[in-house]
Design a protein around this motif. Structure first.
Motif, PDB file in Angstrom:
ATOM      1  N   ALA A 120      39.906 -12.357   6.656  1.00 31.77           N
ATOM      2  CA  ALA A 120      38.769 -13.227   6.379  1.00 31.77           C
ATOM      3  C   ALA A 120      37.993 -13.476   7.699  1.00 31.77           C
ATOM      4  O   ALA A 120      38.737 -13.444   8.713  1.00 31.77           O
ATOM      5  CB  ALA A 120      39.383 -14.605   5.795  1.00 31.77           C
ATOM      6  N   ALA A 121      36.793 -13.770   7.614  1.00 32.22           N
ATOM      7  CA  ALA A 121      36.094 -14.199   8.649  1.00 32.22           C
ATOM      8  C   ALA A 121      36.590 -15.264   9.423  1.00 32.22           C
ATOM      9  O   ALA A 121      37.109 -16.261   9.028  1.00 32.22           O
ATOM     10  CB  ALA A 121      34.609 -14.551   8.240  1.00 32.22           C
ATOM     11  N   GLY A 122      36.589 -14.941  10.735  1.00 29.24           N
ATOM     12  CA  GLY A 122      37.123 -15.741  11.854  1.00 29.24           C
ATOM     13  C   GLY A 122      38.402 -15.362  12.203  1.00 29.24           C
ATOM     14  O   GLY A 122      39.092 -16.000  13.335  1.00 29.24           O
ATOM     15  N   GLY A 124      32.617  -5.181   5.539  1.00 35.56           N
ATOM     16  CA  GLY A 124      32.584  -6.181   6.469  1.00 35.56           C
ATOM     17  C   GLY A 124      32.145  -5.857   7.954  1.00 35.56           C
ATOM     18  O   GLY A 124      31.734  -4.996   8.284  1.00 35.56           O
ATOM     19  N   GLU A 125      32.356  -7.122   8.958  1.00 35.19           N
ATOM     20  CA  GLU A 125      32.016  -6.686  10.083  1.00 35.19           C
ATOM     21  C   GLU A 125      32.913  -7.465  11.174  1.00 35.19           C
ATOM     22  O   GLU A 125      33.454  -8.355  10.785  1.00 35.19           O
ATOM     23  CB  GLU A 125      30.460  -7.550  10.319  1.00 35.19           C
ATOM     24  CG  GLU A 125      29.361  -6.924   9.782  1.00 35.19           C
ATOM     25  CD  GLU A 125      27.880  -7.713  10.164  1.00 35.19           C
ATOM     26  OE1 GLU A 125      28.023  -8.795  10.624  1.00 35.19           O
ATOM     27  OE2 GLU A 125      27.052  -6.710  10.460  1.00 35.19           O
ATOM     28  N   LEU A 126      32.788  -6.608  12.266  1.00 36.17           N
ATOM     29  CA  LEU A 126      33.802  -7.032  13.185  1.00 36.17           C
ATOM     30  C   LEU A 126      33.046  -7.362  14.552  1.00 36.17           C
ATOM     31  O   LEU A 126      31.948  -6.435  14.918  1.00 36.17           O
ATOM     32  CB  LEU A 126      34.838  -5.951  13.815  1.00 36.17           C
ATOM     33  CG  LEU A 126      35.625  -5.092  12.499  1.00 36.17           C
ATOM     34  CD1 LEU A 126      36.606  -4.285  13.043  1.00 36.17           C
ATOM     35  CD2 LEU A 126      36.442  -6.464  11.840  1.00 36.17           C
ATOM     36  N   VAL A 179      39.208  -8.136  19.133  1.00 32.67           N
ATOM     37  CA  VAL A 179      38.400  -7.721  17.899  1.00 32.67           C
ATOM     38  C   VAL A 179      38.596  -9.104  16.926  1.00 32.67           C
ATOM     39  O   VAL A 179      39.627  -9.193  16.573  1.00 32.67           O
ATOM     40  CB  VAL A 179      38.724  -6.541  17.545  1.00 32.67           C
ATOM     41  CG1 VAL A 179      37.769  -6.294  16.223  1.00 32.67           C
ATOM     42  CG2 VAL A 179      38.313  -5.426  18.534  1.00 32.67           C
ATOM     43  N   GLU A 180      37.243  -9.489  16.648  1.00 34.07           N
ATOM     44  CA  GLU A 180      37.199 -10.512  15.607  1.00 34.07           C
ATOM     45  C   GLU A 180      36.447 -10.501  14.345  1.00 34.07           C
ATOM     46  O   GLU A 180      35.468  -9.561  14.608  1.00 34.07           O
ATOM     47  CB  GLU A 180      36.810 -11.859  16.059  1.00 34.07           C
ATOM     48  CG  GLU A 180      36.616 -13.026  15.365  1.00 34.07           C
ATOM     49  CD  GLU A 180      36.208 -14.253  15.905  1.00 34.07           C
ATOM     50  OE1 GLU A 180      35.862 -15.270  15.024  1.00 34.07           O
ATOM     51  OE2 GLU A 180      35.710 -14.134  17.143  1.00 34.07           O
ATOM     52  N   VAL A 181      36.987 -10.693  13.327  1.00 37.72           N
ATOM     53  CA  VAL A 181      36.142 -10.405  12.245  1.00 37.72           C
ATOM     54  C   VAL A 181      35.208 -11.275  11.787  1.00 37.72           C
ATOM     55  O   VAL A 181      35.507 -12.464  11.651  1.00 37.72           O
ATOM     56  CB  VAL A 181      37.157 -10.504  10.780  1.00 37.72           C
ATOM     57  CG1 VAL A 181      36.390 -10.333   9.554  1.00 37.72           C
ATOM     58  CG2 VAL A 181      38.361  -9.260  10.918  1.00 37.72           C
ATOM     59  N   ILE A 182      33.982 -11.321  11.736  1.00 37.31           N
ATOM     60  CA  ILE A 182      32.675 -12.204  11.492  1.00 37.31           C
ATOM     61  C   ILE A 182      32.250 -12.187  10.204  1.00 37.31           C
ATOM     62  O   ILE A 182      31.252 -12.773   9.952  1.00 37.31           O
ATOM     63  CB  ILE A 182      31.784 -11.749  12.623  1.00 37.31           C
ATOM     64  CG1 ILE A 182      31.322 -10.377  12.718  1.00 37.31           C
ATOM     65  CG2 ILE A 182      32.310 -12.026  14.031  1.00 37.31           C
ATOM     66  CD1 ILE A 182      30.013 -10.491  13.497  1.00 37.31           C
ATOM     67  N   GLY A 183      32.640 -11.134   9.447  1.00 32.89           N
ATOM     68  CA  GLY A 183      32.081 -10.943   8.047  1.00 32.89           C
ATOM     69  C   GLY A 183      33.494 -10.792   7.244  1.00 32.89           C
ATOM     70  O   GLY A 183      34.034  -9.643   7.363  1.00 32.89           O
ATOM     71  N   ASP A 184      33.927 -11.355   6.207  1.00 27.52           N
ATOM     72  CA  ASP A 184      35.154 -10.859   5.397  1.00 27.52           C
ATOM     73  C   ASP A 184      35.058  -9.518   5.349  1.00 27.52           C
ATOM     74  O   ASP A 184      34.386  -8.577   4.794  1.00 27.52           O
ATOM     75  CB  ASP A 184      34.949 -11.367   4.006  1.00 27.52           C
ATOM     76  CG  ASP A 184      35.177 -13.094   3.912  1.00 27.52           C
ATOM     77  OD1 ASP A 184      35.635 -13.484   4.898  1.00 27.52           O
ATOM     78  OD2 ASP A 184      35.111 -13.630   2.887  1.00 27.52           O
TER      79      ASP A 184
END
Length: 220
Positions: free
Chosen positions: A82-84, A103-105, A143-148
């Motif tokens: 999940a994002a965040g 998704g996006e990282l 590295v953080e997930v910013i879009g699921d």
């Protein structure tokens, strides 16, 4: 007992033995292709066409045959993040490579001056942490997930198991990784040569970077 009776008894015993053997074989059928471990390629039923397409679009895996791609995908863990949430933090042990299916990282790093800098935003088809397959050490960025995101994680332990089993896919990946790193080194060397061939062209931007760096150090 006559010879004929003895022969009949032997034949009956052989038939019973054959029947027992047949039942034993039926109780232990060969494992379906999709249930094999790392020692055998996983079936296409286990690997979605989308996942295979993503892997084959990545330079690191482009030399692999279709069955080898499926084998590597089968060695991965698929994560829905999940994002965040963070995949890892700067300084963590580098123990896995990540492939983004969707998704996006966001990749960011903290400078020696304590500033948090965003280095890149990565989407589908991106790879993070290639060097972790052949070397450990601390992560150079977070590295953080910013879009699921749907992400494949290839741990170094799983990759080492492929190598230990002499799977060609593992060695093709190592060779490709060596070429990618070599090309990056050549690009860096070429950039350095450009600066030294015509340093005046880069002095203004370099001077600006020096002032910014000094300013950050004064604030620290």
């Amino acid at each position: 007992m006559s010879d004929n009776e003895e022969k009949k008894n032997q034949d009956a015993s052989m038939e019973e033995g054959a029947a027992d053997l047949t039942e034993t074989v039926k109780l232990r059928p060969p494992a379906p292709e999709g249930e094999r471990g790392l020692g055998g390629a996983t079936s296409s039923a286990e690997v979605s066409p989308d996942a295979e397409t993503v892997f084959r679009s990545i330079e690191l895996f482009e030399a692999l045959a279709p069955e080898e791609v499926r084998e590597v995908v089968g060695a991965c863990d698929q994560l829905n993040v999940a994002a965040g949430e963070e995949l890892f933090q700067q300084g963590d042990e580098a123990d896995a490579l990540y492939i983004v299916e969707s998704g996006e990282l966001q990749v960011r790093a903290r400078t020696p001056a304590g500033e948090d800098v965003v280095l890149a935003v990565l989407g589908a088809g991106s790879v993070v942490g290639e060097m972790s397959l052949i070397a450990g050490g601390p992560r150079s960025a977070s590295v953080e997930v910013i879009g699921d995101a749907s992400i494949f994680k290839l741990g170094r332990d799983s990759f080492d198991e492929l190598r230990a089993q002499k799977r060609p896919a593992a060695y093709k990946i190592i060779l490709r990784l060596a070429r990618i790193l070599g090309e990056r080194r050549r690009q860096t060397d070429a950039r350095v040569e450009e600066v030294f061939e015509d340093p005046a062209q880069y002095l203004d931007s370099f001077e600006t970077q020096v002032h910014e760096m000094l300013g950050r150090l004064k604030k620290a």
